[in-house]
Motif scaffolding. Structure first.
Motif, PDB file in Angstrom:
ATOM      1  N   TYR A  75      61.545  -3.691  27.460  1.00 42.02           N
ATOM      2  CA  TYR A  75      61.002  -2.397  27.879  1.00 42.02           C
ATOM      3  C   TYR A  75      59.658  -2.051  27.254  1.00 42.02           C
ATOM      4  N   GLN A  76      59.237  -2.806  26.242  1.00 39.58           N
ATOM      5  CA  GLN A  76      57.912  -2.563  25.672  1.00 39.58           C
ATOM      6  C   GLN A  76      56.887  -3.575  26.179  1.00 39.58           C
ATOM      7  N   ALA A  77      57.131  -4.100  27.373  1.00 41.70           N
ATOM      8  CA  ALA A  77      56.154  -5.001  27.988  1.00 41.70           C
ATOM      9  C   ALA A  77      54.813  -4.285  28.103  1.00 41.70           C
ATOM     10  N   HIS A  78      53.735  -5.030  27.890  1.00 45.06           N
ATOM     11  CA  HIS A  78      52.415  -4.421  28.008  1.00 45.06           C
ATOM     12  C   HIS A  78      51.423  -5.427  28.558  1.00 45.06           C
ATOM     13  N   ASP A  79      50.377  -4.896  29.151  1.00 45.31           N
ATOM     14  CA  ASP A  79      49.365  -5.758  29.751  1.00 45.31           C
ATOM     15  C   ASP A  79      48.421  -6.272  28.666  1.00 45.31           C
ATOM     16  N   GLU A  88      55.693   9.174  24.959  1.00 51.44           N
ATOM     17  CA  GLU A  88      54.294   9.094  24.543  1.00 51.44           C
ATOM     18  C   GLU A  88      53.666   7.780  24.996  1.00 51.44           C
ATOM     19  N   ALA A  89      54.421   6.683  24.896  1.00 48.79           N
ATOM     20  CA  ALA A  89      53.870   5.368  25.220  1.00 48.79           C
ATOM     21  C   ALA A  89      53.803   5.100  26.713  1.00 48.79           C
ATOM     22  N   GLN A  90      54.756   5.672  27.474  1.00 53.97           N
ATOM     23  CA  GLN A  90      54.808   5.358  28.900  1.00 53.97           C
ATOM     24  C   GLN A  90      54.982   6.604  29.764  1.00 53.97           C
ATOM     25  N   GLY A  91      56.105   7.320  29.607  1.00 56.30           N
ATOM     26  CA  GLY A  91      56.346   8.491  30.442  1.00 56.30           C
ATOM     27  C   GLY A  91      57.747   9.017  30.222  1.00 56.30           C
ATOM     28  N   GLU A  92      58.020  10.170  30.827  1.00 52.64           N
ATOM     29  CA  GLU A  92      59.314  10.831  30.626  1.00 52.64           C
ATOM     30  C   GLU A  92      60.470  10.000  31.169  1.00 52.64           C
ATOM     31  N   LEU A  93      60.301   9.394  32.326  1.00 52.73           N
ATOM     32  CA  LEU A  93      61.378   8.591  32.902  1.00 52.73           C
ATOM     33  C   LEU A  93      61.682   7.378  32.045  1.00 52.73           C
ATOM     34  N   GLU A  94      60.621   6.705  31.582  1.00 52.92           N
ATOM     35  CA  GLU A  94      60.829   5.519  30.749  1.00 52.92           C
ATOM     36  C   GLU A  94      61.532   5.865  29.444  1.00 52.92           C
ATOM     37  N   ALA A  95      61.278   7.043  28.910  1.00 55.70           N
ATOM     38  CA  ALA A  95      61.953   7.479  27.681  1.00 55.70           C
ATOM     39  C   ALA A  95      63.457   7.604  27.888  1.00 55.70           C
ATOM     40  N   GLN A  96      63.862   7.777  29.138  1.00 57.20           N
ATOM     41  CA  GLN A  96      65.287   7.866  29.483  1.00 57.20           C
ATOM     42  C   GLN A  96      65.837   6.539  30.002  1.00 57.20           C
ATOM     43  N   GLY A  97      65.046   5.486  29.842  1.00 56.90           N
ATOM     44  CA  GLY A  97      65.490   4.169  30.296  1.00 56.90           C
ATOM     45  C   GLY A  97      65.403   3.976  31.796  1.00 56.90           C
ATOM     46  N   LYS A  98      64.661   4.816  32.497  1.00 58.00           N
ATOM     47  CA  LYS A  98      64.539   4.723  33.954  1.00 58.00           C
ATOM     48  C   LYS A  98      63.238   4.024  34.302  1.00 58.00           C
ATOM     49  N   VAL A  99      63.381   2.822  34.842  1.00 53.45           N
ATOM     50  CA  VAL A  99      62.221   1.956  35.064  1.00 53.45           C
ATOM     51  C   VAL A  99      61.931   1.845  36.553  1.00 53.45           C
ATOM     52  N   THR A 110      63.928   3.039  18.630  1.00 53.63           N
ATOM     53  CA  THR A 110      65.372   3.078  18.856  1.00 53.63           C
ATOM     54  C   THR A 110      65.967   4.167  17.966  1.00 53.63           C
ATOM     55  N   SER A 111      67.290   4.283  17.995  1.00 51.42           N
ATOM     56  CA  SER A 111      67.990   5.262  17.154  1.00 51.42           C
ATOM     57  C   SER A 111      68.402   4.665  15.814  1.00 51.42           C
ATOM     58  N   PHE A 112      67.870   3.499  15.452  1.00 49.24           N
ATOM     59  CA  PHE A 112      68.258   2.834  14.204  1.00 49.24           C
ATOM     60  C   PHE A 112      67.971   3.746  13.015  1.00 49.24           C
ATOM     61  N   VAL A 162      67.066 -10.977  29.929  1.00 47.36           N
ATOM     62  CA  VAL A 162      67.606 -10.856  28.568  1.00 47.36           C
ATOM     63  C   VAL A 162      66.689 -10.047  27.661  1.00 47.36           C
ATOM     64  N   GLY A 163      65.469  -9.718  28.125  1.00 48.50           N
ATOM     65  CA  GLY A 163      64.639  -8.793  27.368  1.00 48.50           C
ATOM     66  C   GLY A 163      65.371  -7.467  27.226  1.00 48.50           C
ATOM     67  N   VAL A 164      65.184  -6.795  26.093  1.00 44.74           N
ATOM     68  CA  VAL A 164      65.943  -5.575  25.791  1.00 44.74           C
ATOM     69  C   VAL A 164      65.426  -4.385  26.607  1.00 44.74           C
ATOM     70  N   PHE A 165      66.338  -3.712  27.287  1.00 38.62           N
ATOM     71  CA  PHE A 165      66.081  -2.434  27.942  1.00 38.62           C
ATOM     72  C   PHE A 165      67.151  -1.457  27.472  1.00 38.62           C
ATOM     73  N   LEU A 166      66.743  -0.239  27.113  1.00 36.64           N
ATOM     74  CA  LEU A 166      67.666   0.722  26.516  1.00 36.64           C
ATOM     75  C   LEU A 166      67.705   2.029  27.304  1.00 36.64           C
ATOM     76  N   PRO A 167      68.837   2.747  27.228  1.00 32.56           N
ATOM     77  CA  PRO A 167      68.950   4.024  27.957  1.00 32.56           C
ATOM     78  C   PRO A 167      68.142   5.154  27.331  1.00 32.56           C
ATOM     79  N   GLN A 168      67.762   5.011  26.057  1.00 34.80           N
ATOM     80  CA  GLN A 168      66.894   6.006  25.424  1.00 34.80           C
ATOM     81  C   GLN A 168      65.831   5.285  24.600  1.00 34.80           C
ATOM     82  N   ASP A 169      64.608   5.771  24.692  1.00 34.65           N
ATOM     83  CA  ASP A 169      63.496   5.218  23.930  1.00 34.65           C
ATOM     84  C   ASP A 169      62.772   6.376  23.252  1.00 34.65           C
ATOM     85  N   PRO A 170      63.010   6.596  21.950  1.00 28.93           N
ATOM     86  CA  PRO A 170      62.413   7.757  21.266  1.00 28.93           C
ATOM     87  C   PRO A 170      60.892   7.846  21.382  1.00 28.93           C
ATOM     88  N   GLY A 171      60.223   6.709  21.484  1.00 30.35           N
ATOM     89  CA  GLY A 171      58.769   6.744  21.602  1.00 30.35           C
ATOM     90  C   GLY A 171      58.283   6.520  23.019  1.00 30.35           C
TER      91      GLY A 171
END
Length: 391
Positions: free
Chosen positions: A255-259, A298-309, A49-51, A286-295
């Motif tokens: 948004y950090q759901a994983h298998d 690398e973890a998922q893809g360019e779209l996911e980094a912009q909050g596009k799922v 996050t931007s924290f 109610v799980g957190v989804f954000l419009p920007q994901d700094p990581g």
């Protein structure tokens, strides 16, 4: 005062910071006696996050009032209070409609809404994983507790976030008596959604996750566990419902759901719910989804980094499903849930695995972030009353 301070990805230190103080006549100062580490804190802890470095974490807080501003009329020094993670004014357009989760006054960025303690993009407010906390508009934001508050802190502190948040998921999913409900995620919020569905009289509740210790907690309170490392939740639910699917479902991962193999996929739980819930069913997210994901790139893809799922919207539309999203308006539920606790009808402390001192926060973050066996919910006591394992 001592506080748990974010110093960068996966680095929390307990250090001395300036004491919280009255800054506005409506403020109160609370001596924090119990504060939780939340799954949402882990998004910030991991640097996703931007924290900002140097800020105090912690938005699940309760304690004893030690000072009140000159304009405070209801809350009194000495009272135990639990504090909604939402910081709200009580008089803006959103608050007047009960949408304290999207207060317009306390969010300093005009294009945004909503404020919280120690949370990314939700104002400059310090968190409560500290000895003291400044609470704006104390008369409005603090929920006063009864005579059993000191003895039942691990129950009442859950009113700050996860109990109302889990309940909110079931409200958005329109869970009713007799319903068949599936909850994705058996972390603390997922367990509270499961618990809330059962409290509401759901006839059958499945809880899906791949963490065995968390699934055991769900089973202990009456849910049917689904281990996603071994079973497909949609197949399990459809087999039990003549192929129809669940009446409704709750997303409690984010948004950090994983298998089970650790591969991140922000669409994983959303698509799982679209598949699992029947035609015309309801989904509460109610799980957190954000419009920007700094990581995210690398973890998922360019779209996911912009909050596009990439969700299965075509199937969701075809099935006529409805989806509610967003953070919980805690004040909408916390008084009623408090009274369930006081009356012995609810004991949300069943999720607690560890009660620790504030000094142990760095270690607690490491274990909780790693999803180590048995670390289901960590409670910190800045007054030094941590006692290690609870259950």
């Amino acid at each position: 005062m001592k506080a748990a301070v974010y110093e960068g990805p996966r680095t929390v230190t307990v250090k001395d910071v300036p004491d919280a103080k009255i800054e506005h006549p409506c403020d109160i100062i609370v001596k924090i006696t119990t504060t939780n580490i939340c799954g949402s804190d882990l998004h910030m802890y991991e640097g996703r996050t931007s924290f900002e470095s140097g800020r105090t974490l912690g938005h699940e807080n309760m304690g004893q009032v030690v000072e009140v501003g000159s304009a405070v009329r209801k809350v009194q020094v000495g009272e135990y209070v639990v504090l909604p993670f939402n910081i709200a004014c009580g008089f803006c357009k959103q608050c007047e409609q009960g949408l304290t989760n999207y207060c317009l006054t306390m969010q300093p960025e005009p294009a945004l809404a909503g404020a919280a303690y120690g949370f990314a993009d939700m104002g400059p407010y310090q968190g409560g994983q500290a000895e003291l906390l400044r609470v704006p508009y104390g008369d409005f934001n603090a929920l006063r507790l009864g005579e059993d508050a000191a003895e039942r802190q691990t129950d009442y502190v859950m009113l700050a976030d996860i109990f109302p948040t889990g309940y909110h998921a079931t409200e958005m999913a329109h869970v009713k008596p007799g319903d068949q409900t599936i909850v994705f995620g058996a972390g603390p919020v997922g367990l509270m959604a499961t618990y809330s569905a059962l409290l509401k009289g759901a006839g059958r509740v499945w809880t899906a996750d791949h963490q065995p210790d968390r699934l055991r907690k769900a089973e202990e309170i009456g849910a049917i566990p689904i281990n996603t490392a071994e079973q497909n939740p949609a197949e399990v639910v459809k087999e039990a419902t003549l192929g129809l699917g669940a009446d409704n479902g709750c997303e409690c991962v984010g948004y950090q759901a994983h298998d089970p193999q650790g591969h991140e996929d922000a669409s994983l739980t959303l698509n799982g719910l679209i598949d699992s819930v029947r035609f015309t069913g309801d989904i509460g997210v109610v799980g957190v989804f954000l419009p920007q994901d700094p990581g995210g790139q690398e973890a998922q893809g360019e779209l996911e980094a912009q909050g596009k799922v990439p969700i299965d919207f075509g199937m969701m539309w075809f099935k006529g499903q409805r989806m509610g999203t967003g953070q919980a308006p805690v004040k909408k539920y916390n008084r009623a849930l408090r009274d369930l606790i006081a009356g012995g009808k609810a004991e949300p402390s069943f999720v607690v695995s560890h009660e620790l001192s504030l000094d142990e926060a760095p270690t607690a973050y490491e274990h909780f972030d790693a999803r180590d066996e048995g670390w289901t919910k960590v409670v910190l006591h800045p007054d030094g009353h941590g006692n290690g394992h609870k259950r």
